[in-house]
Design an enzyme around this catalytic site. Structure first.
Site, short mmCIF file in Angstrom:
data_model
loop_
_atom_site.label_atom_id
_atom_site.label_comp_id
_atom_site.label_asym_id
_atom_site.label_seq_id
_atom_site.Cartn_x
_atom_site.Cartn_y
_atom_site.Cartn_z
N LYS A 54 -10.65 6.54 3.39
CA LYS A 54 -10.50 5.38 3.88
C LYS A 54 -10.77 5.14 5.32
O LYS A 54 -10.12 5.95 6.28
CB LYS A 54 -9.34 4.48 3.35
CG LYS A 54 -9.25 3.10 3.57
CD LYS A 54 -8.23 2.35 2.96
CE LYS A 54 -8.13 0.90 3.27
NZ LYS A 54 -6.88 0.28 2.54
N SER A 112 -7.03 -3.67 -0.56
CA SER A 112 -8.07 -3.33 0.48
C SER A 112 -9.01 -1.97 0.22
O SER A 112 -10.01 -2.05 1.02
CB SER A 112 -7.47 -3.33 1.90
OG SER A 112 -6.53 -2.27 1.99
N SER A 142 -2.86 -2.14 -2.23
CA SER A 142 -4.21 -1.87 -1.70
C SER A 142 -4.62 -0.41 -2.37
O SER A 142 -5.80 -0.19 -1.98
CB SER A 142 -4.24 -1.80 -0.05
OG SER A 142 -4.22 -3.22 0.20
#
Length: 486
Positions: A74, A149, A173
């Site tokens: 990420k 997210s 997330s």
């Protein structure tokens, strides 16, 4: 194919690491122009490391456990010499001079960092639509969001663009996009995994964790990244157990609690409720005892979170001022003008909204009424969990109230967007480990996620239950079609 399968194929020479990496790069080039799950693809670096690992294998060297396996990261985890943007214009050209602890551990374990994945800007969002570099689409249905997210990390695993990935979980997330994309996603106990090098959103809530196609691969990634870190004082010096050893153990006699508050909520979709309750019945057939548990303040989590998280974010994001690094507005006459314009142009609307909420909650006239009260409710939520774990080993709930919603459906409705994290937020507030794994599909063939929540530092128990369910249900074997027809 599990990591163990890949290791055997690499060891036998049936496949090379370079071939594994090249296959994933080809797949990224084919599918990701549509999905937009990657912000950066490390083609040359990944192939170079793969060649080096292949030479080590040919020489008979003893290699670490993830050697030659392509993993995605990420883009809020700092990677030395590789651009790290947090999906924000304000960090568009930021290249970290250091490596985050978790990515360093993955690299030391032999993993090949194939690229950096898309996300909601500064991890603020539940759909990966707030990224400054465009939204990520759900590989199960490209008219739907992948969740957020960490939507890029979830979508890349679901679409077969990598074998596993790292995400961060502040209020769901990792787990919510894992649910929407039909993969396994785990948030460890707060303090189990280092946050050093993770770009901060809400420091008392953020935690790094894995995505994978199956529970055993998620367990392997967690094994590698866990442990005390002298660079992060919030990590806890507790020995990390061998998670793989517990995976095959029976769950007979284990008590699993259904959280009543989750199943009574009016926003819970019927398909989701039925699938999760059916999953509880399957666990009962495997020998677990299913009991009903009440966590009275569970549904207060969302209001509590949206005071605490923005408050911490408003402080953490104050460092982005256009002075030392990141985006800087030009042609301004004073430092104040430059800072104001840099932040106004560099941050997206959702980030600005949360900074404003947090600044308001911490202001002199309201800090007692909002922030202090939210911290008190957080303590009560934690006590509810403490009481529950005196009666059961693991808690069970849906991961999200619905399956993936349509792209654009909630982007202009913050309240609707925030409610998608209703069932994941309480575990973050209490610092507990939680995992999402696929348990079925709705009438539109979109994945449904089952959430298991454990007591502090009992990730092994969660993985044990999750693995036994996964082997019995075999839902994880279903993969999305990749022609991406509407």
């Amino acid at each position: 194919m599990t990591f163990e399968d890949l290791r055997q194929k690499l060891k036998s020479g049936e496949v090379s690491s370079k071939e594994l990496v090249q296959e994933k790069i080809n797949r990224i080039n084919e599918l990701d122009p549509t999905l937009n799950s990657f912000l950066i693809v490390n083609t040359e670096l990944a192939l170079s490391k793969a060649e080096h690992i292949d030479k080590q294998i040919a020489s008979g060297d003893h290699l670490p456990p993830l050697s030659g396996i392509p993993i995605a990261i990420k883009d809020n985890l700092c990677t030395k010499g590789i651009k790290t943007t947090c999906a924000s214009k304000i960090l568009d050209n930021f290249v970290p001079p250091y490596e985050s602890t978790v990515t360093k551990k993955l690299l030391n374990a032999g993993a090949i960092m194939i690229g950096k994945t898309n996300m909601d800007e500064f991890a603020m969002g539940s759909s990966t639509e707030t990224s400054a570099f465009g939204p990520t689409l759900n590989p199960w249905n490209i008219t739907k969001v992948p969740g957020g997210s960490s939507g890029g990390s979830a979508a890349s695993v679901a679409a077969g663009l990598c074998y596993g990935s790292l995400g961060s979980d502040t209020g769901g997330s990792i787990r919510q996009p894992a649910s929407f994309c039909g993969v396994v996603g785990m948030k460890p106990t707060y303090g189990r995994v280092s946050r050093w090098g993770l770009i901060a959103f809400a420091s008392s809530l953020d935690q790094v964790g894995p995505f994978a196609n199956n529970v055993s691969d998620a367990a392997e990634i967690l094994q590698v990244i866990s442990g005390k870190d002298e660079l992060d004082s919030t990590t806890v010096d507790i020995p990390v157990p061998n998670y793989l050893e517990t995976l095959s153990k029976s769950i007979k006699g284990m008590k699993i609690g259904l959280i009543d508050n989750c199943f009574d909520h009016e926003g819970l979709a019927t398909d989701v409720k039925e699938s999760v309750l059916s999953s509880a019945s399957l666990l009962e057939n495997l020998g677990a005892e299913i009991v009903n548990i009440s966590c009275p303040r569970f549904n207060d989590g969302i209001a509590t979170y949206y005071v605490i998280a923005p408050s911490e974010a408003s402080a953490n994001l104050a460092r982005y001022d256009g002075v030392k690094y990141g985006f800087r507005a030009e042609d301004e006459q004073s430092l104040i003008e430059m800072t104001s314009k840099s932040r106004a142009l560099g941050f997206g609307s959702e980030v600005k909204r949360r900074i404003l909420i947090g600044t308001y909650a911490l202001s002199a006239g309201y800090v007692d009424a909002y922030y202090k009260k939210a911290q008190q409710v957080r303590t009560l939520i934690r006590r509810d969990f403490d009481d529950a774990f005196k009666k059961v080993d693991v808690l069970l709930a849906p991961t999200a109230p619905t399956t993936a919603f349509g792209s654009g459906d909630n982007i202009d409705n913050p309240m609707a967007m925030y409610l998608s994290d209703l069932l994941t937020i309480p575990a973050n507030l209490a610092g507990l480990p939680a995992i999402s794994l696929p348990c079925g599909f709705d009438k539109s063939d979109l994945p449904i996620g089952l959430q298991l929540i454990g007591n502090v530092f009992e990730e092994g128990k969660l993985l044990q239950v999750a693995n036994q369910f996964e082997k019995a249900a075999e839902v994880y074997k279903n993969r999305p079609k990749t022609d991406f027809t509407l």
